[in-house]
Design a protein around this motif. Structure first.
Motif, mmCIF file in Angstrom:
data_model
loop_
_atom_site.group_PDB
_atom_site.id
_atom_site.type_symbol
_atom_site.label_atom_id
_atom_site.label_comp_id
_atom_site.label_asym_id
_atom_site.label_seq_id
_atom_site.Cartn_x
_atom_site.Cartn_y
_atom_site.Cartn_z
ATOM 1 N N PRO A 262 0.800 -1.234 0.000
ATOM 2 C CA PRO A 262 0.000 0.000 0.000
ATOM 3 C C PRO A 262 0.831 1.281 0.000
ATOM 4 O O PRO A 262 0.341 2.320 -0.439
ATOM 5 C CB PRO A 262 -0.818 -0.115 1.288
ATOM 6 N N LEU A 263 2.077 1.227 0.476
ATOM 7 C CA LEU A 263 2.888 2.434 0.573
ATOM 8 C C LEU A 263 3.992 2.466 -0.478
ATOM 9 O O LEU A 263 4.036 3.351 -1.325
ATOM 10 C CB LEU A 263 3.491 2.553 1.978
ATOM 11 N N GLY A 264 4.883 1.494 -0.377
ATOM 12 C CA GLY A 264 5.996 1.465 -1.305
ATOM 13 C C GLY A 264 7.045 2.511 -0.965
ATOM 14 O O GLY A 264 6.906 3.271 -0.002
ATOM 15 N N PRO A 265 8.113 2.587 -1.780
ATOM 16 C CA PRO A 265 9.217 3.508 -1.487
ATOM 17 C C PRO A 265 8.798 4.973 -1.481
ATOM 18 O O PRO A 265 9.432 5.797 -0.824
ATOM 19 C CB PRO A 265 10.213 3.231 -2.622
ATOM 20 N N ARG A 266 7.721 5.313 -2.191
ATOM 21 C CA ARG A 266 7.344 6.724 -2.282
ATOM 22 C C ARG A 266 6.598 7.213 -1.029
ATOM 23 O O ARG A 266 6.822 8.330 -0.546
ATOM 24 C CB ARG A 266 6.466 6.943 -3.527
ATOM 25 N N LEU A 267 5.699 6.374 -0.485
ATOM 26 C CA LEU A 267 4.876 6.808 0.649
ATOM 27 C C LEU A 267 5.462 6.428 2.010
ATOM 28 O O LEU A 267 5.076 7.016 3.028
ATOM 29 C CB LEU A 267 3.459 6.229 0.528
ATOM 30 N N ARG A 268 6.362 5.450 2.044
ATOM 31 C CA ARG A 268 6.920 5.041 3.345
ATOM 32 C C ARG A 268 7.615 6.200 4.062
ATOM 33 O O ARG A 268 7.409 6.379 5.275
ATOM 34 C CB ARG A 268 7.856 3.849 3.172
ATOM 35 N N PRO A 269 8.445 7.015 3.367
ATOM 36 C CA PRO A 269 9.061 8.144 4.082
ATOM 37 C C PRO A 269 8.040 9.142 4.618
ATOM 38 O O PRO A 269 8.242 9.733 5.687
ATOM 39 C CB PRO A 269 9.957 8.783 3.011
ATOM 40 N N GLU A 270 6.944 9.327 3.881
ATOM 41 C CA GLU A 270 5.896 10.239 4.349
ATOM 42 C C GLU A 270 5.248 9.721 5.629
ATOM 43 O O GLU A 270 4.988 10.481 6.573
ATOM 44 C CB GLU A 270 4.837 10.422 3.253
ATOM 45 N N LEU A 271 4.974 8.416 5.662
ATOM 46 C CA LEU A 271 4.388 7.840 6.867
ATOM 47 C C LEU A 271 5.379 7.906 8.027
ATOM 48 O O LEU A 271 4.992 8.229 9.155
ATOM 49 C CB LEU A 271 3.967 6.392 6.620
ATOM 50 N N ALA A 272 6.638 7.621 7.765
ATOM 51 C CA ALA A 272 7.649 7.686 8.822
ATOM 52 C C ALA A 272 7.732 9.087 9.406
ATOM 53 O O ALA A 272 7.836 9.262 10.632
ATOM 54 C CB ALA A 272 9.006 7.241 8.275
ATOM 55 N N ALA A 273 7.679 10.111 8.546
ATOM 56 C CA ALA A 273 7.727 11.493 9.040
ATOM 57 C C ALA A 273 6.507 11.807 9.901
ATOM 58 O O ALA A 273 6.607 12.510 10.928
ATOM 59 C CB ALA A 273 7.803 12.454 7.850
ATOM 60 N N THR A 274 5.350 11.276 9.530
ATOM 61 C CA THR A 274 4.141 11.487 10.324
ATOM 62 C C THR A 274 4.254 10.801 11.683
ATOM 63 O O THR A 274 3.839 11.354 12.716
ATOM 64 C CB THR A 274 2.909 10.953 9.566
#
Length: 347
Positions: A262-274
């Motif tokens: 559902p996240l992949g390399p593009r969204l994982r950093p965004e979730l980690a920052a959140t």
């Protein structure tokens, strides 16, 4: 209040000493067994005021039930190994009676005492045994009324432990997403389950504090602290549910052996920052009191976390648009779960 174990020991010692003195002054045959009065006093002073009344009643009920079992057995069987086996067996069965609660263990104790020590004078012994326990319990309840426990410190300690555990879990989750990518399901399921004993411990501690407030004259003096503690418990228990759901979703979907994550390399950093913003909000002083920061001109840590959730939501929408309209249901569910965490920190 600051040292609940010391406070309990002091109350128990005072109540037991008073009960002993009263027991020695009772008329015969009660005065022949004064040591049973401190027993009732200890039962009553090792819990909150409200619980001490309930447990004292349960203890007396258990004692009388055990005595009845012993007397009934003694009427049909001689005092030997068989009668003891019957008494203990029946008493242990009755000890599970829900009405007796945690005091059910006294059924077997009472049955054995009456069977062995009450030979030949069971009526007098039962009367003295139960009566003195009632007297001692009444004294213990009186001491609890004068010096009631409030148990704020153990609850604070339990809530601090929960907050630290949640912050550690979120930090580890963010670090894993940043450094390793997809989760290892077994590892994170183990971590998810390991968190709940801490959650239940905090819930239990706060429940006991709430129970201690009933009939407690000291509760008014510490009203603000009690209210703040209840607020902290609400925030942290909800946060624990949020963290649990986050890990459950990620461990089920964001894993290496899935063809599409559902996240992949593009969204994982965004979730980690959140998640980093989430931990910052939980670490911030007054995280459980949004009104305390109402007059501050710059954004609070909770507001920055809320903004980070908005950014993650927008990024999920952009990712869905880039993929030609493919659904990002799990990523959207993660946003909804995080929104709940942001709301409880600002409500």
């Amino acid at each position: 209040m600051l040292h609940p174990r010391l406070s309990m020991a002091l109350r128990g010692a005072v109540a037991a000493a008073l009960a002993w003195v009263v027991g020695t002054l009772m008329p015969a045959p009660w005065s022949e067994f004064p040591y049973y009065a401190p027993l009732g006093a200890v039962v009553a002073t090792t819990s909150t005021l409200a619980r001490s009344v309930r447990e004292s009643v349960q203890t007396v009920g258990a004692l009388l039930l055990g005595a009845a079992i012993a007397v009934g057995t003694d009427a049909v069987l001689p005092p030997d190994a068989l009668s003891i086996a019957v008494v203990v067996g029946v008493a242990l069965l009755c000890a599970g009676w829900r009405v007796l609660g945690e005091m059910g263990s006294w059924v077997a104790n009472s049955a054995i005492f009456v069977l062995i020590l009450g030979q030949g004078e069971s009526t007098e012994y039962i009367g003295a045994y139960a009566g003195l326990v009632v007297v001692g319990a009444a004294i213990g309840i009186g001491v609890n009324f004068v010096l009631p426990p409030l148990l704020l410190t153990p609850s604070d300690v339990a809530l601090d432990a929960l907050r630290d555990s949640l912050v550690g879990e979120l930090d580890d989750l963010a670090g894993w997403l940043e450094d390793k990518g997809p989760l290892e399901p077994e590892e994170w399921e183990r971590r998810r389950r390991a968190l709940w004993p801490t959650v239940e411990g905090a819930r239990g501690a706060v429940t006991r504090t709430g129970e201690a407030r009933r009939g407690n004259l000291r509760a008014r003096r510490y009203g603000d602290r009690v209210t703040t503690q209840a607020r902290r418990a609400e925030v942290l228990v909800t946060t624990a549910e949020v963290v649990d759901e986050l890990v459950r979703l990620l461990a089920g979907w964001e894993v290496a052996d899935r063809e599409q994550v559902p996240l992949g390399p593009r969204l994982r950093p965004e979730l980690a920052a959140t998640l980093r913003a989430f931990t910052a909000a939980l670490r911030a002083p007054g995280y459980d009191d949004p009104q305390a920061a109402a007059d501050v001109s710059h954004p609070t840590a909770a507001e920055r976390f809320d903004h980070a959730v908005d950014e993650l939501r927008d990024e999920v929408r952009r990712a869905s648009a880039r993929s030609g309209g493919d659904d990002h249901l799990v990523a959207s569910a993660l946003v909804v779960v995080l929104r709940r965490g942001a709301q409880v920190l600002q409500s």
